[in-house]
Design a protein around this motif. Sequence first.
Motif, PDB file in Angstrom:
ATOM      1  N   VAL A 112       0.869  -1.176   0.000  1.00 35.93           N
ATOM      2  CA  VAL A 112       0.000   0.000   0.000  1.00 35.93           C
ATOM      3  C   VAL A 112       0.904   1.224   0.000  1.00 35.93           C
ATOM      4  CG1 VAL A 112      -1.761   1.293   1.249  1.00 35.93           C
ATOM      5  CG2 VAL A 112      -1.841  -1.216   1.220  1.00 35.93           C
ATOM      6  N   THR A 113       0.609   2.165  -0.883  1.00 32.55           N
ATOM      7  CA  THR A 113       1.519   3.291  -1.057  1.00 32.55           C
ATOM      8  C   THR A 113       0.757   4.580  -1.327  1.00 32.55           C
ATOM      9  OG1 THR A 113       3.406   4.103  -2.370  1.00 32.55           O
ATOM     10  CG2 THR A 113       1.740   2.813  -3.523  1.00 32.55           C
ATOM     11  N   PRO A 114       1.273   5.733  -0.886  1.00 34.86           N
ATOM     12  CA  PRO A 114       0.664   7.021  -1.255  1.00 34.86           C
ATOM     13  C   PRO A 114       1.176   7.478  -2.612  1.00 34.86           C
ATOM     14  CG  PRO A 114       2.484   7.399   0.227  1.00 34.86           C
ATOM     15  CD  PRO A 114       2.378   5.898   0.065  1.00 34.86           C
ATOM     16  N   GLU A 115       0.387   8.286  -3.302  1.00 38.92           N
ATOM     17  CA  GLU A 115       0.825   8.878  -4.559  1.00 38.92           C
ATOM     18  C   GLU A 115       0.206  10.245  -4.718  1.00 38.92           C
ATOM     19  OE1 GLU A 115      -2.722   9.380  -6.708  1.00 38.92           O
ATOM     20  OE2 GLU A 115      -0.827   9.474  -7.793  1.00 38.92           O
ATOM     21  N   THR A 131       3.239  10.238  -9.578  1.00 39.58           N
ATOM     22  CA  THR A 131       4.404   9.632  -8.949  1.00 39.58           C
ATOM     23  C   THR A 131       4.049   9.216  -7.526  1.00 39.58           C
ATOM     24  OG1 THR A 131       6.779   9.869  -8.504  1.00 39.58           O
ATOM     25  CG2 THR A 131       5.378  11.759  -8.005  1.00 39.58           C
ATOM     26  N   GLY A 132       4.876   8.367  -6.959  1.00 38.68           N
ATOM     27  CA  GLY A 132       4.640   7.871  -5.596  1.00 38.68           C
ATOM     28  C   GLY A 132       5.902   7.217  -5.079  1.00 38.68           C
ATOM     29  N   LEU A 133       5.739   6.367  -4.080  1.00 35.45           N
ATOM     30  CA  LEU A 133       6.864   5.655  -3.473  1.00 35.45           C
ATOM     31  C   LEU A 133       6.436   4.228  -3.211  1.00 35.45           C
ATOM     32  CD1 LEU A 133       9.743   5.811  -2.340  1.00 35.45           C
ATOM     33  CD2 LEU A 133       8.736   6.452  -0.132  1.00 35.45           C
ATOM     34  N   LEU A 134       7.189   3.266  -3.757  1.00 38.84           N
ATOM     35  CA  LEU A 134       6.812   1.861  -3.684  1.00 38.84           C
ATOM     36  C   LEU A 134       7.935   1.060  -3.040  1.00 38.84           C
ATOM     37  CD1 LEU A 134       4.841  -0.430  -4.507  1.00 38.84           C
ATOM     38  CD2 LEU A 134       6.043  -0.520  -6.699  1.00 38.84           C
ATOM     39  N   HIS A 135       7.592   0.218  -2.043  1.00 39.20           N
ATOM     40  CA  HIS A 135       8.537  -0.689  -1.401  1.00 39.20           C
ATOM     41  C   HIS A 135       8.082  -2.123  -1.661  1.00 39.20           C
ATOM     42  CE1 HIS A 135      10.369   2.687   0.708  1.00 39.20           C
ATOM     43  NE2 HIS A 135       9.168   3.053   1.117  1.00 39.20           N
ATOM     44  N   THR A 136       8.994  -2.964  -2.139  1.00 35.61           N
ATOM     45  CA  THR A 136       8.648  -4.329  -2.515  1.00 35.61           C
ATOM     46  C   THR A 136       9.616  -5.315  -1.874  1.00 35.61           C
ATOM     47  OG1 THR A 136       7.849  -3.547  -4.653  1.00 35.61           O
ATOM     48  CG2 THR A 136       8.246  -5.896  -4.447  1.00 35.61           C
ATOM     49  N   THR A 137       9.079  -6.418  -1.348  1.00 33.67           N
ATOM     50  CA  THR A 137       9.883  -7.519  -0.828  1.00 33.67           C
ATOM     51  C   THR A 137       9.906  -8.640  -1.856  1.00 33.67           C
ATOM     52  OG1 THR A 137       9.302  -6.972   1.457  1.00 33.67           O
ATOM     53  CG2 THR A 137      10.131  -9.201   1.038  1.00 33.67           C
ATOM     54  N   LEU A 138      11.101  -9.141  -2.171  1.00 32.24           N
ATOM     55  CA  LEU A 138      11.280 -10.165  -3.196  1.00 32.24           C
ATOM     56  C   LEU A 138      11.619 -11.503  -2.544  1.00 32.24           C
ATOM     57  CD1 LEU A 138      13.483  -8.124  -5.714  1.00 32.24           C
ATOM     58  CD2 LEU A 138      10.999  -8.361  -5.691  1.00 32.24           C
ATOM     59  N   THR A 139      10.975 -12.561  -3.024  1.00 33.26           N
ATOM     60  CA  THR A 139      11.224 -13.911  -2.532  1.00 33.26           C
ATOM     61  C   THR A 139      11.293 -14.868  -3.713  1.00 33.26           C
ATOM     62  OG1 THR A 139       9.965 -13.427  -0.521  1.00 33.26           O
ATOM     63  CG2 THR A 139      10.420 -15.738  -0.985  1.00 33.26           C
ATOM     64  N   ALA A 140      12.295 -15.738  -3.725  1.00 31.17           N
ATOM     65  CA  ALA A 140      12.367 -16.805  -4.723  1.00 31.17           C
ATOM     66  C   ALA A 140      11.610 -18.008  -4.172  1.00 31.17           C
ATOM     67  CB  ALA A 140      13.820 -17.164  -5.008  1.00 31.17           C
ATOM     68  N   LEU A 156     -10.785   7.137 -19.377  1.00 35.64           N
ATOM     69  CA  LEU A 156      -9.907   6.058 -19.795  1.00 35.64           C
ATOM     70  C   LEU A 156      -8.565   6.656 -20.191  1.00 35.64           C
ATOM     71  CD1 LEU A 156     -12.196   3.881 -22.105  1.00 35.64           C
ATOM     72  CD2 LEU A 156     -11.253   3.182 -19.895  1.00 35.64           C
ATOM     73  N   GLY A 157      -7.483   5.905 -19.965  1.00 31.90           N
ATOM     74  CA  GLY A 157      -6.170   6.394 -20.340  1.00 31.90           C
ATOM     75  C   GLY A 157      -5.223   5.263 -20.710  1.00 31.90           C
ATOM     76  N   VAL A 158      -4.270   5.561 -21.588  1.00 31.36           N
ATOM     77  CA  VAL A 158      -3.185   4.642 -21.938  1.00 31.36           C
ATOM     78  C   VAL A 158      -1.920   5.481 -22.018  1.00 31.36           C
ATOM     79  CG1 VAL A 158      -2.275   2.986 -23.594  1.00 31.36           C
ATOM     80  CG2 VAL A 158      -4.746   3.178 -23.271  1.00 31.36           C
ATOM     81  N   GLY A 159      -0.870   5.034 -21.315  1.00 27.50           N
ATOM     82  CA  GLY A 159       0.332   5.844 -21.312  1.00 27.50           C
ATOM     83  C   GLY A 159       1.584   5.046 -21.005  1.00 27.50           C
ATOM     84  N   VAL A 160       2.593   5.753 -20.510  1.00 23.89           N
ATOM     85  CA  VAL A 160       3.919   5.193 -20.266  1.00 23.89           C
ATOM     86  C   VAL A 160       4.159   5.085 -18.763  1.00 23.89           C
ATOM     87  CG1 VAL A 160       6.394   5.541 -20.591  1.00 23.89           C
ATOM     88  CG2 VAL A 160       4.802   6.166 -22.404  1.00 23.89           C
ATOM     89  N   ALA A 161       4.716   3.943 -18.347  1.00 26.95           N
ATOM     90  CA  ALA A 161       5.097   3.725 -16.960  1.00 26.95           C
ATOM     91  C   ALA A 161       6.615   3.572 -16.883  1.00 26.95           C
ATOM     92  CB  ALA A 161       4.419   2.477 -16.407  1.00 26.95           C
ATOM     93  N   ILE A 162       7.234   4.319 -15.977  1.00 29.69           N
ATOM     94  CA  ILE A 162       8.686   4.243 -15.754  1.00 29.69           C
ATOM     95  C   ILE A 162       8.915   3.884 -14.291  1.00 29.69           C
ATOM     96  CG2 ILE A 162      10.882   5.469 -15.904  1.00 29.69           C
ATOM     97  CD1 ILE A 162       9.480   7.423 -17.839  1.00 29.69           C
ATOM     98  N   LEU A 163       9.698   2.834 -14.047  1.00 22.44           N
ATOM     99  CA  LEU A 163       9.977   2.413 -12.672  1.00 22.44           C
ATOM    100  C   LEU A 163      11.481   2.482 -12.415  1.00 22.44           C
ATOM    101  CD1 LEU A 163       7.029   1.247 -12.951  1.00 22.44           C
ATOM    102  CD2 LEU A 163       7.772  -0.525 -11.348  1.00 22.44           C
ATOM    103  N   PRO A 164      11.985   3.612 -11.917  1.00 24.64           N
ATOM    104  CA  PRO A 164      13.385   3.685 -11.509  1.00 24.64           C
ATOM    105  C   PRO A 164      13.548   3.113 -10.099  1.00 24.64           C
ATOM    106  CG  PRO A 164      12.367   5.855 -11.393  1.00 24.64           C
ATOM    107  CD  PRO A 164      11.303   4.901 -11.827  1.00 24.64           C
ATOM    108  N   TYR A 165      14.363   2.083  -9.955  1.00 24.36           N
ATOM    109  CA  TYR A 165      14.558   1.426  -8.667  1.00 24.36           C
ATOM    110  C   TYR A 165      15.768   1.997  -7.945  1.00 24.36           C
ATOM    111  CZ  TYR A 165      11.213  -2.139 -10.128  1.00 24.36           C
ATOM    112  OH  TYR A 165      10.079  -2.796 -10.531  1.00 24.36           O
TER     113      TYR A 165
END
Length: 221
Positions: A71-74, A91-100, A136-145
């Motif tokens: 859950v994130t604010p934007e 824009t917003g701020l996203l934190h993700t936990t990765l598991t194999a 409705l919208g279609v656009g570009v998503a950029i995810l700089p990590y």
Amino acid sequence: MTFPSLIRALATIGLALTLPLAAARAQTAAPTDDLVAGSVLVRGRIEGVLLKHNGTTISRIGGYLDNSDSVTPEIDLSYFFTDHIAIEGETGLLHTTLTAKDTRLGNVSIGKVSSVPIFLVPQYHFLPNSRFNPYLGVGVAILPYFNAEAAGGLVRQLSVSNEVGTVFQLGIDYRVAGPWYANFDVKKLILSAHATANNGALSASGQVNPWIIGAGIGYRF
């Protein structure tokens, strides 16, 4: 002509001249709180990001890469070029936990990563003069990590590549009162993902196509 007759005649002429002007003004003047050409709408939302794996594969140990929901604010801003056409920047701020998961070593904690998603979405708004205004919208998503943190143990180093993809958007703005709007918004991201661990000894790549569901409030300038 008597004086009362002169007054009535002048009043009739004045009325005949002013009524067309008043009618034209009423037709061209838009309600100041509607989302129309020239409007700027600033919103803040709370969004749920449903980040499930979609075909990601992990080298050497097998399995797939699982991304935690969050859950994130934007914050976003929409500018209306016409009554129907707007462009939104978000824009917003996203934190993700990765598991194999389901690897030959069982489930392995990979680490955590943060990103600042940037969306640029042209939109079509269906009902600019209505209290309910779906779009409705279609656009570009950029995810700089950034700030990739390895979990430790088997994973001592973690790197996640920046990604560019497509975003599909469906939402509705509802004018609550004056320039204040409530908003509900659903987005689908289509993008690839690539991560490496232990300086390339392990790698994972594939599609990560999350749903993003948000609700918030906006103010029309």
